[in-house]
Design an enzyme around this catalytic site. Structure first.
Site, mmCIF file in Angstrom:
data_model
loop_
_atom_site.group_PDB
_atom_site.id
_atom_site.type_symbol
_atom_site.label_atom_id
_atom_site.label_comp_id
_atom_site.label_asym_id
_atom_site.label_seq_id
_atom_site.Cartn_x
_atom_site.Cartn_y
_atom_site.Cartn_z
ATOM 1 N N ARG A 25 -24.391 3.781 9.212
ATOM 2 C CA ARG A 25 -22.983 3.894 9.577
ATOM 3 C C ARG A 25 -22.303 2.563 9.278
ATOM 4 O O ARG A 25 -22.903 1.487 9.456
ATOM 5 C CB ARG A 25 -22.818 4.217 11.067
ATOM 6 C CG ARG A 25 -23.159 5.650 11.427
ATOM 7 C CD ARG A 25 -22.173 6.663 10.853
ATOM 8 N NE ARG A 25 -22.459 8.034 11.228
ATOM 9 C CZ ARG A 25 -23.157 8.895 10.480
ATOM 10 N NH1 ARG A 25 -23.639 8.523 9.304
ATOM 11 N NH2 ARG A 25 -23.338 10.132 10.880
ATOM 12 N N HIS A 75 -20.327 7.514 0.967
ATOM 13 C CA HIS A 75 -21.040 8.297 1.981
ATOM 14 C C HIS A 75 -21.719 9.518 1.350
ATOM 15 O O HIS A 75 -21.468 10.668 1.738
ATOM 16 C CB HIS A 75 -20.103 8.713 3.118
ATOM 17 C CG HIS A 75 -20.826 9.067 4.385
ATOM 18 N ND1 HIS A 75 -20.345 8.763 5.635
ATOM 19 C CD2 HIS A 75 -22.011 9.711 4.612
ATOM 20 C CE1 HIS A 75 -21.183 9.209 6.563
ATOM 21 N NE2 HIS A 75 -22.205 9.784 5.953
HETATM 22 P P1 NDP Z 1 -33.600 9.321 14.336
HETATM 23 O O1 NDP Z 1 -32.976 9.533 15.658
HETATM 24 O O2 NDP Z 1 -34.695 10.229 13.905
HETATM 25 O O3 NDP Z 1 -34.157 7.823 14.258
HETATM 26 C C1 NDP Z 1 -33.485 6.740 14.786
HETATM 27 C C2 NDP Z 1 -34.371 5.502 14.736
HETATM 28 O O4 NDP Z 1 -33.589 4.367 15.131
HETATM 29 C C3 NDP Z 1 -35.558 5.580 15.714
HETATM 30 O O5 NDP Z 1 -36.706 4.990 15.157
HETATM 31 C C4 NDP Z 1 -35.052 4.759 16.900
HETATM 32 O O6 NDP Z 1 -36.080 4.132 17.665
HETATM 33 C C5 NDP Z 1 -34.257 3.687 16.182
HETATM 34 N N1 NDP Z 1 -33.305 3.071 17.112
HETATM 35 C C6 NDP Z 1 -32.315 3.656 17.832
HETATM 36 N N2 NDP Z 1 -31.683 2.753 18.602
HETATM 37 C C7 NDP Z 1 -32.290 1.571 18.374
HETATM 38 C C8 NDP Z 1 -32.120 0.262 18.897
HETATM 39 N N3 NDP Z 1 -31.186 -0.009 19.819
HETATM 40 N N4 NDP Z 1 -32.940 -0.714 18.445
HETATM 41 C C9 NDP Z 1 -33.890 -0.455 17.536
HETATM 42 N N5 NDP Z 1 -34.129 0.776 16.994
HETATM 43 C C10 NDP Z 1 -33.325 1.768 17.418
HETATM 44 O O7 NDP Z 1 -32.410 9.338 13.265
HETATM 45 P P2 NDP Z 1 -32.462 9.776 11.723
HETATM 46 O O8 NDP Z 1 -33.567 9.018 11.079
HETATM 47 O O9 NDP Z 1 -32.455 11.249 11.597
HETATM 48 O O10 NDP Z 1 -31.028 9.268 11.232
HETATM 49 C C11 NDP Z 1 -30.661 7.921 11.275
HETATM 50 C C12 NDP Z 1 -29.188 7.753 10.953
HETATM 51 O O11 NDP Z 1 -28.946 7.877 9.551
HETATM 52 C C13 NDP Z 1 -28.231 8.773 11.562
HETATM 53 O O12 NDP Z 1 -27.949 8.480 12.917
HETATM 54 C C14 NDP Z 1 -27.009 8.648 10.678
HETATM 55 O O13 NDP Z 1 -26.096 7.717 11.229
HETATM 56 C C15 NDP Z 1 -27.554 8.104 9.361
HETATM 57 N N6 NDP Z 1 -27.353 9.070 8.267
HETATM 58 C C16 NDP Z 1 -26.538 8.720 7.216
HETATM 59 C C17 NDP Z 1 -26.351 9.584 6.169
HETATM 60 C C18 NDP Z 1 -25.570 9.182 4.972
HETATM 61 O O14 NDP Z 1 -25.274 10.018 4.127
HETATM 62 N N7 NDP Z 1 -25.239 7.934 4.803
HETATM 63 C C19 NDP Z 1 -26.938 10.933 6.161
HETATM 64 C C20 NDP Z 1 -27.840 11.173 7.290
HETATM 65 C C21 NDP Z 1 -28.008 10.276 8.304
HETATM 66 P P3 NDP Z 1 -37.164 5.013 18.485
HETATM 67 O O15 NDP Z 1 -38.059 5.602 17.404
HETATM 68 O O16 NDP Z 1 -37.846 4.013 19.309
HETATM 69 O O17 NDP Z 1 -36.382 6.060 19.227
HETATM 70 C C1 OXD Z 2 -25.164 12.509 8.788
HETATM 71 C C2 OXD Z 2 -24.271 12.044 7.732
HETATM 72 O O1 OXD Z 2 -25.218 11.875 9.837
HETATM 73 O O2 OXD Z 2 -23.998 12.849 6.822
HETATM 74 O O3 OXD Z 2 -25.838 13.521 8.577
HETATM 75 O O4 OXD Z 2 -23.838 10.898 7.728
#
Ligand code: NDP
Ligand code: OXD
Length: 312
Positions: free
Chosen positions: A227, A275
């Site tokens: 993000r 994006h």
């Molecule tokens: P998940 O919820 O599966 O994974 C999130 C990871 O981040 C976990 O390992 C979590 O730790 C870690 N995390 C969360 N908070 C913290 C923190 N405060 N400190 C350290 N680590 C933290 O999410 P996804 O992998 O499915 O997606 C990740 C992000 O990718 C989405 O939220 C979205 O914003 C972005 N995205 C962007 C897209 C694009 O087109 N640019 C498309 C799809 C997604 P823990 O394992 O310990 O819970």
């Molecule tokens: C998502 C994105 O969060 O598209 O899936 O950014």
């Protein structure tokens, strides 16, 4: 599923992309598109992506909110969400693989020094620039969840040195794992290519700032596919200016679209994409969403449920 009215509610997403794949997964689905909702009592499930704030409170029988994306930051910003209604986010192989492709594309671009080769081509210069072996190159992934975990596994198959940072402790074969605030600087200190795949939460907003960037080794590259608000833009521009950060690839911005006058557009060492790192794929996501609705109706536990307190 009989009598199940599903409301598609988005200010941005195209409902017709979803209608066919959802009806293919469940031909009986009563698919309604906001604002043509019909009686509000009919609506059992909502499919949302950037919905109008407060709207979801109007449906007294709403059982589950399905977010049509992996990130829920925009959804949780709505102060008018109906209390107690579970939120399920999108976890889908089509989206995950798209994200991993983006990460591999840009990691390999930096690893193989493509920006310098492109610059050479502009100058008609023939110099065989050296590059390290993959196990001599360290990639640090912030966020080891569904997407970060998948990208790490694919980079590991290419024999890169991998580091990862998450909220809770993890053990992943072939990945040096760090966690929490105390693990952040040690994680960054040997990361040459930083990839941000964190959810946007109050704890992660602005995490790529002057302090984080300074903790990276000189000449590191940054890839943000999570993000826009993870990055403090002025701090990144200053680190690029000083030469501490060599390059940045940015897929996400605050606001989006990135304003035309923003310096990222023309910076010679910034790559901007609109994006598109991972685009939600209705054809691969629809069956999982329908399955979630069936589980909700059967009173079974829901997969990929969001913890509104943690914010992801
Ligand atoms: P998940 O919820 O599966 O994974 C999130 C990871 O981040 C976990 O390992 C979590 O730790 C870690 N995390 C969360 N908070 C913290 C923190 N405060 N400190 C350290 N680590 C933290 O999410 P996804 O992998 O499915 O997606 C990740 C992000 O990718 C989405 O939220 C979205 O914003 C972005 N995205 C962007 C897209 C694009 O087109 N640019 C498309 C799809 C997604 P823990 O394992 O310990 O819970
Ligand atoms: C998502 C994105 O969060 O598209 O899936 O950014």
């Amino acid at each position: 599923m009989e009598d199940m009215a599903v409301l598609f509610c988005s200010l941005e997403e195209e409902p017709e992309r979803w209608r066919g794949p959802l009806l293919a997964a469940d031909p009986g689905l009563d698919f309604r598109v906001w604002p043509a909702t019909g009686p509000v009592e009919d609506i059992e499930f909502a499919l949302v992506w950037k919905h109008p704030p407060g709207e979801l409170r109007r449906y007294p029988n709403l059982k589950v909110i399905f977010q049509l994306g992996a990130g829920v930051d925009n959804l949780l910003r709505d102060p008018g969400l109906p209390p107690g209604v579970p939120i399920v986010r999108l976890v889908d192989h089509g989206l995950t693989i798209g994200m991993s492709e983006y990460v591999l594309l840009h990691v390999l671009r930096y690893h193989r020094r493509m920006p310098e080769l492109e610059e050479q081509q502009r100058r008609r210069q023939w110099v065989q620039i050296q590059y390290p072996l993959p196990w001599e190159r360290s990639i640090g992934i912030m966020g080891l969840g569904v997407i970060g975990g998948d990208a790490a596994a694919r980079l590991k198959a290419l024999e890169f040195q991998l580091r990862g940072w998450s909220r809770s402790p993890k053990q992943i074969a072939g990945v040096a794992c760090f966690h929490g605030e105390a693990g952040l600087v040690p994680f960054l200190s040997a990361t040459e290519i930083l990839v941000c795949l964190l959810p946007l939460t109050p704890a992660t907003a602005g995490i790529i700032d002057a302090r984080t960037l300074a903790a990276l080794p000189k000449g590191a590259c940054v890839i943000n596919a999570a993000r826009g608000a993870h990055v403090v833009a002025d701090d990144l521009l200053a680190a690029l200016e000083s030469g501490h950060i060599a390059h940045a690839t940015l897929d996400v911005f605050t606001p989006e679209p990135l304003p035309r006058e923003h310096p990222f557009w023309t910076h010679p060492r910034v790559t901007v994409t609109p994006h598109v790192a991972g685009i939600t794929q209705p054809q691969t996501s629809a069956a999982g969403i329908i399955d979630g609705m069936r589980r909700a109706r059967a009173g079974l536990p829901l997969a990929n449920r969001v913890d509104p307190v943690a914010g992801y």
